[in-house]
Design a protein around this motif. Structure first.
Motif, short mmCIF file in Angstrom:
data_model
loop_
_atom_site.label_atom_id
_atom_site.label_comp_id
_atom_site.label_asym_id
_atom_site.label_seq_id
_atom_site.Cartn_x
_atom_site.Cartn_y
_atom_site.Cartn_z
N GLY A 28 0.81 -1.21 0.00
CA GLY A 28 0.00 0.00 0.00
C GLY A 28 0.84 1.26 0.00
O GLY A 28 2.01 1.25 -0.36
N ILE A 29 0.21 2.35 0.44
CA ILE A 29 0.83 3.67 0.46
C ILE A 29 0.98 4.13 1.91
O ILE A 29 0.10 3.90 2.73
N VAL A 30 2.09 4.81 2.20
CA VAL A 30 2.32 5.39 3.52
C VAL A 30 2.58 6.88 3.35
O VAL A 30 3.33 7.29 2.47
N ALA A 31 1.96 7.68 4.21
CA ALA A 31 2.15 9.13 4.19
C ALA A 31 2.39 9.63 5.62
O ALA A 31 2.02 8.96 6.58
N ARG A 32 2.99 10.78 5.74
CA ARG A 32 3.26 11.42 7.03
C ARG A 32 3.94 10.45 8.00
O ARG A 32 3.53 10.28 9.13
N TYR A 33 5.01 9.87 7.57
CA TYR A 33 5.63 8.74 8.26
C TYR A 33 6.68 9.11 9.31
O TYR A 33 7.22 8.23 9.96
N SER A 34 6.97 10.38 9.53
CA SER A 34 8.06 10.72 10.44
C SER A 34 7.74 10.45 11.90
O SER A 34 8.63 10.21 12.69
N GLN A 35 6.49 10.53 12.28
CA GLN A 35 6.08 10.28 13.66
C GLN A 35 4.99 9.20 13.66
O GLN A 35 4.11 9.22 12.80
N GLN A 36 5.03 8.32 14.62
CA GLN A 36 4.07 7.23 14.67
C GLN A 36 2.63 7.75 14.72
O GLN A 36 1.76 7.22 14.05
N TYR A 37 2.39 8.81 15.46
CA TYR A 37 1.02 9.31 15.60
C TYR A 37 0.52 10.05 14.36
O TYR A 37 -0.68 10.28 14.23
N THR A 38 1.41 10.45 13.45
CA THR A 38 0.96 11.12 12.22
C THR A 38 0.93 10.18 11.03
O THR A 38 0.37 10.54 10.00
N THR A 39 1.51 9.00 11.16
CA THR A 39 1.62 8.07 10.04
C THR A 39 0.25 7.62 9.55
O THR A 39 -0.62 7.24 10.34
N LEU A 40 0.07 7.67 8.24
CA LEU A 40 -1.14 7.17 7.61
C LEU A 40 -0.76 6.02 6.68
O LEU A 40 0.11 6.17 5.83
N GLU A 41 -1.42 4.90 6.85
CA GLU A 41 -1.18 3.73 6.01
C GLU A 41 -2.46 3.43 5.24
O GLU A 41 -3.54 3.39 5.81
N PHE A 42 -2.29 3.22 3.93
CA PHE A 42 -3.42 2.90 3.07
C PHE A 42 -3.12 1.57 2.37
O PHE A 42 -2.45 1.54 1.34
N PRO A 43 -3.62 0.45 2.90
CA PRO A 43 -3.45 -0.83 2.21
C PRO A 43 -4.17 -0.79 0.86
O PRO A 43 -5.19 -0.10 0.71
N TRP A 44 -3.67 -1.54 -0.11
CA TRP A 44 -4.28 -1.54 -1.45
C TRP A 44 -5.76 -1.88 -1.40
O TRP A 44 -6.55 -1.36 -2.18
N ALA A 45 -6.16 -2.75 -0.49
CA ALA A 45 -7.56 -3.14 -0.41
C ALA A 45 -8.48 -1.97 -0.05
O ALA A 45 -9.67 -2.00 -0.33
N GLU A 46 -7.94 -0.91 0.56
CA GLU A 46 -8.74 0.25 0.94
C GLU A 46 -8.78 1.34 -0.13
O GLU A 46 -9.57 2.28 -0.01
N ILE A 47 -7.96 1.22 -1.15
CA ILE A 47 -7.87 2.26 -2.18
C ILE A 47 -8.67 1.81 -3.40
O ILE A 47 -8.48 0.72 -3.92
N ALA A 48 -9.56 2.69 -3.85
CA ALA A 48 -10.37 2.40 -5.04
C ALA A 48 -9.57 2.78 -6.29
O ALA A 48 -9.34 3.96 -6.54
#
Length: 139
Positions: A28-48
């Motif tokens: 998937g895709i990862v954004a805002r990864y510098s801090q654990q509390y800001t990290t956003l993970e988007f597995p492929w199954a969640e992306i249209a």
């Protein structure tokens, strides 16, 4: 004192850099990864795949300001180009000054390699970048 200042500079560079990049992995895709509390993970199954799109403006302004949706979240800083995708009932907009083509192609390849059904066909409309000139609805 010098090591503390060096640490703060490196930390701030990492923090700011994480808001300027999307990481594409096989899962998937990862954004805002510098801090654990800001990290956003988007597995492929969640992306249209059908809602992945490169967007730009003719005048070089940030396309994020022209994109409208009931649920929309920005993933970064302003730029003249943007990648838009839908996940978790929200449109996510990643603005950048870089050409979005390599990012879109990396996402398409990773989705295809992950075995997402119809990813290639559905994401085929992601390029070329759409040029928005006024308010544009994503919904």
């Amino acid at each position: 004192m010098a090591s503390t200042l060096t640490g703060l500079v490196l930390w701030s560079m990492t923090l700011l850099g994480s808001f300027r990049k999307l990481l594409v992995f096989d899962g998937g895709i990862v954004a805002r990864y510098s801090q654990q509390y800001t990290t956003l993970e988007f597995p492929w199954a969640e992306i249209a795949p059908a809602y992945i799109k490169a967007v730009t403006t003719a005048d070089g302004t940030d396309p994020d300001r022209r994109l409208v949706a009931r649920q929309k979240t920005s993933l970064g800083v302003a730029g003249k180009n943007a990648l838009v995708f839908q996940a978790r009932d929200t449109f996510w907009v990643f603005s950048t000054n870089e050409d979005p083509v390599p990012l879109v192609e990396a996402i398409q390849a990773a989705m295809r390699d992950a075995g997402i059904p119809d990813a290639r066909r559905l994401a085929a409309g992601a390029l070329p970048a759409v040029v928005v000139t006024g308010r544009t609805a994503l919904d």
